[in-house]
Design a protein around this motif. Sequence first.
Motif, mmCIF file in Angstrom:
data_model
loop_
_atom_site.group_PDB
_atom_site.id
_atom_site.type_symbol
_atom_site.label_atom_id
_atom_site.label_comp_id
_atom_site.label_asym_id
_atom_site.label_seq_id
_atom_site.Cartn_x
_atom_site.Cartn_y
_atom_site.Cartn_z
ATOM 1 N N ARG A 42 8.384 -34.149 56.600
ATOM 2 C CA ARG A 42 9.389 -34.594 55.435
ATOM 3 C C ARG A 42 10.185 -33.269 55.221
ATOM 4 O O ARG A 42 11.541 -33.553 54.815
ATOM 5 C CB ARG A 42 8.728 -34.954 54.289
ATOM 6 N N HIS A 43 9.662 -32.185 55.376
ATOM 7 C CA HIS A 43 10.570 -30.881 55.334
ATOM 8 C C HIS A 43 10.758 -30.167 56.352
ATOM 9 O O HIS A 43 11.110 -28.924 56.246
ATOM 10 C CB HIS A 43 9.532 -29.939 54.196
ATOM 11 N N ALA A 44 10.878 -30.897 57.599
ATOM 12 C CA ALA A 44 10.848 -30.266 58.920
ATOM 13 C C ALA A 44 12.289 -29.736 59.155
ATOM 14 O O ALA A 44 12.643 -28.784 60.006
ATOM 15 C CB ALA A 44 10.490 -31.207 59.933
ATOM 16 N N TYR A 45 13.363 -29.876 58.283
ATOM 17 C CA TYR A 45 14.603 -29.269 58.218
ATOM 18 C C TYR A 45 14.674 -27.737 58.138
ATOM 19 O O TYR A 45 15.248 -27.181 58.644
ATOM 20 C CB TYR A 45 15.583 -29.708 56.955
ATOM 21 N N LEU A 46 13.301 -27.322 57.710
ATOM 22 C CA LEU A 46 13.217 -25.871 57.399
ATOM 23 C C LEU A 46 12.907 -25.333 58.809
ATOM 24 O O LEU A 46 13.156 -24.186 59.017
ATOM 25 C CB LEU A 46 11.973 -25.665 56.604
ATOM 26 N N PHE A 47 12.469 -25.940 59.850
ATOM 27 C CA PHE A 47 12.592 -25.582 61.312
ATOM 28 C C PHE A 47 13.706 -24.975 61.803
ATOM 29 O O PHE A 47 13.736 -24.191 62.747
ATOM 30 C CB PHE A 47 11.712 -26.525 62.288
ATOM 31 N N VAL A 48 14.810 -25.569 61.146
ATOM 32 C CA VAL A 48 16.153 -25.076 61.597
ATOM 33 C C VAL A 48 16.281 -23.579 61.375
ATOM 34 O O VAL A 48 16.642 -22.683 61.974
ATOM 35 C CB VAL A 48 17.151 -25.897 60.678
ATOM 36 N N ASP A 49 15.760 -23.024 59.949
ATOM 37 C CA ASP A 49 15.808 -21.729 59.711
ATOM 38 C C ASP A 49 14.875 -20.913 60.617
ATOM 39 O O ASP A 49 15.183 -19.636 60.995
ATOM 40 C CB ASP A 49 15.506 -21.644 58.288
ATOM 41 N N PHE A 50 13.776 -21.307 60.888
ATOM 42 C CA PHE A 50 12.848 -20.720 61.972
ATOM 43 C C PHE A 50 13.471 -20.470 63.258
ATOM 44 O O PHE A 50 13.463 -19.390 63.934
ATOM 45 C CB PHE A 50 11.609 -21.748 62.052
ATOM 46 N N PHE A 51 14.061 -21.628 63.457
ATOM 47 C CA PHE A 51 15.010 -21.491 64.952
ATOM 48 C C PHE A 51 16.014 -20.564 64.807
ATOM 49 O O PHE A 51 16.167 -19.574 65.789
ATOM 50 C CB PHE A 51 15.778 -22.824 65.225
#
Length: 388
Positions: A42-51
């Motif tokens: 549900r909060h996987a949009y934060l993996f964009v910042d990781f990327f």
Amino acid sequence: MASAENISRYRALDSWRGICACMVALFHFDVISHLSFLPLTRHAYLFVDFFFVLSGFVIASNYRSRLAEGFGTGRFLALRLGRIYPLHLVTLLLFIPIDAAKDGIGPNLLQAIVTNVLMLQGLGVNPQNWLNFRELEHQYRVLRLCDLRRRRKPDRVGDLALAAPDHGRTGRARHHQPRWDECDLRLCLVRCLYGFALGVVCFDLRERFPVLRARQAPSGETWLEAASLMLVVFYVSVAGSNVILQVASPLVFTLVVLVFAREAGGVSRWLTVPFMLMIGTLTYSIYMLHPFVRAVVRAILMVVERLAHMELFVSYALSPGHEPTKVVSMNGSLWLGDLLQIAMLLLTVLLSVATYRFVEEPGRNWVRRLADRRKAAAVRSAQPAFDT
């Protein structure tokens, strides 16, 4: 200083980039399932910042020394364009008939085609995110590339390069106010530069302080990597409900990058098995193709819904704070929803294998050969002519 032919390859970090792409894909598939209800998804949009952090680190490691040795900013830009544009153009061509069938051929679609061809679609000039649902996708906002080397006399400051990595995200905005997870231009560019700059700084810190490269005993490294992995899972799971934690997430990811750049523990060994390395190689294609897979699957389910008189879509907000939107519901079965999401991800990976083989690699190699020929011609023209 490493030469251009002897650049370190951070294979574990490449695999992390593939994981980020897959998590963002799962987040975007919008299916009622056990997977979708996991806080991590549900909060996987934060993996964009990781990327973004990963890309800053990897690009700095690949090009910093090359540019310092006269690689050339123009050559860098040409190679990066060759890296991203062929697949960008292919996905654009795939999305044109989808949007034409959905909204018809009109001035908005024609404008979107022009802006996407010129890679200006992320500048807010279109009335909505036509032809894809990514923002600032794969646009390399290169200011200048820098040499961050430590010199005997620190009186020479190199040029700074900030390049937006191979990816973007988020669906059409549902809120007028910018959100960290559903950002418009005001936040998307900030996220991109913020995370990428931290990645560049992360690489410089690793180069400047040997203690960050010194390896511990294998068991100690494994424990450190396992703790870092658990930190990512825990942080992403809880940070989605707190804006301060969202903004701080790139700092956490920077620490994780420093740990896995050592590639000395058991988790890194798992990340560097052939399958994970393949996922890392396919990162760009996964990012680019998962919206297309999503659109096609949803279109097929809409047809099935009408023909079979089934209810396959419900109004629901999968992410906290979002307004309800149409999401796929497989007859109310969470298990069927899980199978559908996994199938969509596998289909994305399979298509990514094809686009990497027949689009990414040929495009990149063609541009590299062209750049090499131009470089050779420039060297020959610069050589003085002698009478024989």
